[in-house]
Design a protein around this motif. Structure first.
Motif: not given
Lengths: 458, 358
Positions: A445, A254, A228-229, A232, A234, A175
């Motif tokens: 997004k 963000d 959660r980040s 995504r 991160k 990811k």
């Protein structure tokens, strides 16, 4: 052995480091540990007792026998002096056998750490109530509890000439942007710094330098936000001894999201987000537009307002810009003192604050009541953000807008806004444009930006 | 280093805010009304300025000060007024200008020109003709005379339409157009009270006469400027009032004849004759009565304007110019042919089905 002598000289015979000599089968065995970092009971229970048992067994290779036989669960073989020092200062007990090359490090850390508390700086009414602590292993545990996958990868790097702090770069393989991970890893590895005390220090090391005061890295103490980040894509940086983890790369949008946004209905969340964006612009513009209207562009005010403002300002001896600046400084002072003074001064601060930013000040003829309302509105609007850096960044731009307004009126505000927009658009957050879902427009997004659309309907 | 330089420069900018167009609110004398009259060769000005200094014992009560000055030109008089005021006069928020009747009869071209070219004022102020001494008019109340007067005009325009309030910018378009004449409402004093009076009509820049409040309403109807109004007429020898809440007027030119079509809709407000309102025939009858009456009154009014004043306040010539340019050159207001068609639709009878005294 010369390792012990060297250590004694280098530490200037530090009382904290205990050297215990033991004789096993005619061989001298040294047990070295740092008193303040280790737990005495585990040393005596597991190490000393097992060593005593070894007295009965004959063996040529004592070191490997100890390694096999010892009760301790974490045994590390080391072969040089520097590693020995590192482990010693991390709470390990070192076993050194004279005339044998091998050293053993056994974990005997004492539990001088805080238990998991509740988040204090990022409060969510609905959401998990655990917060990160100072211990990095606890923190990784909190993340792993939520993401049970082989793909949760962690890169470890130690930096700091004196602190030798453990820094973990956490990301999900597949990811996250691996090249960015490597870039950060290299940057951290090549850092020559005396010490890393908190995660904020790292922001300056890995962050790209630009003149935009708005943050590109978020610091958080909420594990749910971190996870959660991570999902995504991160990258999370975890610093030992700091409960605040860093999330990057973050774009402006963000910072308008909170972890609570995902526990409510999207339609309600959207309204809250709109409110947050509105408050961002209120905090930016309100004092500037007030100054511009009062000192330059009076014709833009409705007549009733103008009469009202003129009457309120008639007793104020200062120019509007000075008045606004004065009150801004008063608010900032109040805010700063409120944060720095813990608890006991809070009530007296709020009473005095109400005098300065209140009716008493306007009765005294120093400020107009409308100015107090303007400042209060600005103050309220600049606080509903989790990230404190947003508040600080807003403050910079607000001053810029006020300067623009006081030198050219509304045109000055427009100039300042152009500067603001150029600055925001040209900012890069680790290769990502700072206004990303809006400019350049990314429609998928955008569904989780100012408004949130139910994921099922995407 | 570059940023430090920019920072220093911007700090200096804040210190030199005396530059472009800077004016602190405290230094402004907010002018709400300007009254202009002429005495022989001299223009006399009465300027109403807000008193924004508040004393602590009487809060939120706004008072005004009147400054008087005179000069050979209006601008000269304005400059002299500044000498009397401790603050700079600021005309951006002007509510209205009052023009003396006598001055209006001589012509208001210079006034129109002055305010047209003035860069500062907003041109959204109202223009009024004063039948009485302007100073006395502005002195009557302690409050902002201009504000209360303008608000009354606006309310009248919204609910009754028997005056024709006009802002300077709209007046200017009429003044600049040779095919349409100006109409300005007037005020007068009635026992220390300002009342909105007849409407002044102009020919060129000169006031030539007045039309009364009913005629003002007909004028507004023709100009399609009415939103809400009431009409009273005799029905079966009893006065009856209908309330109009929707109007639409269209004027077409056909063979040199102006076809004025006025569509009105509303409801019966007050009826004094004993009739059965549930009967559609009766409603039709009331509609017909009102249509006939209004038609005759409007034709009389137009004929009066043609015969007595010979001034095209309706802009028929302008309409000709736009819609029938071939015959534009031959247009003669004196020989105007017009045809009025009025359609009244009474939609509601109010809450009750039958009136109580039936």
């Amino acid at each position: 052995m010369n390792y012990i002598k060297r250590l004694q000289i280098e530490t200037n015979n530090l009382k904290d480091i205990v050297y215990r000599k033991k004789k096993i089968k005619g061989k001298i065995v040294w047990i070295i540990y740092s008193d303040s970092l280790t737990s005495g009971s585990s040393i005596s229970d597991f190490i000393i007792k097992s060593l005593d048992r070894l007295n009965k067994i004959t063996s040529i290779n004592l070191a490997s026998k100890i390694k096999e036989d010892i009760y301790n669960f974490k045994v590390i073989e080391i072969d040089n002096y520097n590693d020995m020092c590192t482990y010693l200062h991390s709470g390990f007990t070192i076993i050194l056998i004279e005339k044998e090359k091998k050293l053993l490090a056994l974990e005997t850390k004492s539990s001088n750490k805080r238990s998991i508390g509740i988040p204090t700086s990022e409060i969510a009414i609905r959401g998990s109530k655990d917060a990160f602590t100072e211990d990095y292993q606890t923190n990784i545990g909190l993340i792993k509890k939520r993401i049970k996958s082989n793909n949760l990868w962690i890169k470890e790097v130690n930096i700091g000439k004196y602190t030798n702090t453990i820094i973990n770069i956490v990301y999900i393989n597949g990811k996250a942007d691996i090249s960015l991970v490597n870039k950060i890893y290299d940057k951290l590895k090549n850092t020559n710094i005396d010490g890393v005390i908190n995660s904020g220090t790292l922001k300056n090391i890995i962050g790209e330098s630009n003149i935009n005061p708005m943050p590109t890295i978020m610091s958080t103490e909420r594990p749910d936000r971190v996870c959660r980040s991570l999902l995504r894509g991160k990258i999370v940086i975890l610093v030992d001894n700091d409960p605040y983890l860093l999330i990057l790369p973050e774009v402006l949008n963000d910072f308008f999201k909170t972890s609570e946004d995902y526990s409510g209905k999207p339609i309600n969340t959207s309204l809250t987000r709109i409110l947050r964006y509105l408050s961002f612009y209120i905090a930016l513009f309100t004092p500037a537009i007030y100054i511009a209207l009062i000192t330059y562009n009076q014709e833009m005010l409705p007549t009733e307002f103008l009469i009202n403002f003129a009457m309120q300002r008639s007793t104020v001896p200062f120019p509007a810009f000075f008045e606004a600046f004065m009150m801004m400084i008063c608010f900032e002072l109040l805010h700063e003192s409120d944060i720095r003074s813990s608890g006991f001064a809070g009530s007296s601060l709020s009473i005095v604050g109400a005098l300065i930013l209140g009716e008493a000040a306007s009765k005294a003829g120093i400020v107009s009541p409308i100015m107090i309302i303007i400042i209060a509105l600005t103050a309220i609007a600049s606080l509903p953000f989790n990230e404190y850096e947003i508040f600080n960044g807003l403050r910079w731009y607000r001053i810029l807008f006020m300067i623009g307004a006081s030198s050219l009126g509304i045109i000055g505000v427009v100039f300042a806004f152009i500067y603001f927009i150029i600055n925001m658009i040209s900012t890069n957050s680790f290769g990502k444009p700072y206004l990303t879902p809006f400019v350049p427009t990314n429609f998928t997004k955008l569904k989780d930006s100012i408004i949130r659309i139910n994921p099922r309907r995407q | 280093m570059k940023y430090i330089k920019i920072l220093i420069i911007s700090l200096f900018i804040t210190l030199i805010t005396g530059c472009y167009n800077y004016r602190e609110l405290n230094d402004l004398g907010i002018t709400t009304a300007v009254g202009i009259s002429k005495d022989g060769d001299n223009y006399n000005l009465v300027i109403e300025v807000l008193k924004t200094e508040t004393s602590s014992n009487e809060e939120n009560k706004i008072e005004t000060i009147l400054y008087e000055s005179s000069g050979k030109t209006i601008q000269e008089a304005l400059r002299r007024a500044i000498l009397k005021s401790p603050k700079r006069l600021y005309a951006n928020h002007l509510y209205m200008i009052l023009i003396d009747e006598e001055l209006a009869k001589d012509g208001i071209a210079s006034i129109m020109d002055l305010f047209f070219r003035d860069v500062e004022s907003r041109k959204q102020f109202y223009v009024l003709i004063s039948k009485d001494d302007i100073k006395k008019v502005l002195e009557t109340t302690d409050e902002i005379t201009a504000k209360s007067l303008v608000e009354r005009l606006k309310v009248n325009d919204d609910y009754l339409s028997n005056t024709t309030p006009i802002t300077f910018s709209k007046l200017l378009t009429k003044y600049a157009n040779p095919n349409i004449e100006m109409v300005i409402p007037s005020v007068k004093l009635n026992d220390k009270e300002i009342v909105i009076d007849d409407t002044a009509i102009f020919k060129g820049d000169k006031l030539i006469g007045y039309i009364d409040e009913h005629e003002s309403l007909y004028y507004s109807l023709i100009m399609n400027n009415v939103s809400d109004t009431v009409l009273t007429s005799l029905y079966k020898n009893e006065y009856t009032t209908i309330e109009i809440n929707n109007t639409n007027t269209s004027i077409n030119v056909l063979n040199n004849t102006f076809k004025i079509k006025i569509d009105l809709s509303g409801y019966i407000a007050e009826i004094n004759s004993k009739v059965d309102l549930t009967n559609p025939e009766i409603i039709k009858e009331i509609e017909d009565t009102f249509e006939e009456d209004l038609k005759s009154r409007i034709s009389k009014f137009i004929q009066k304007v043609i015969d007595k004043y010979d001034t095209d306040i309706f802009g028929f010539k302008d309409l000709m110019y736009k819609k029938d340019f071939k015959n534009y050159k031959d247009f003669n207001f004196k020989k105007l042919n017009f045809d009025i068609n009025i359609d009244i639709l009474l939609k509601y009878k109010g809450n009750g089905v039958k009136e109580l005294n039936a």
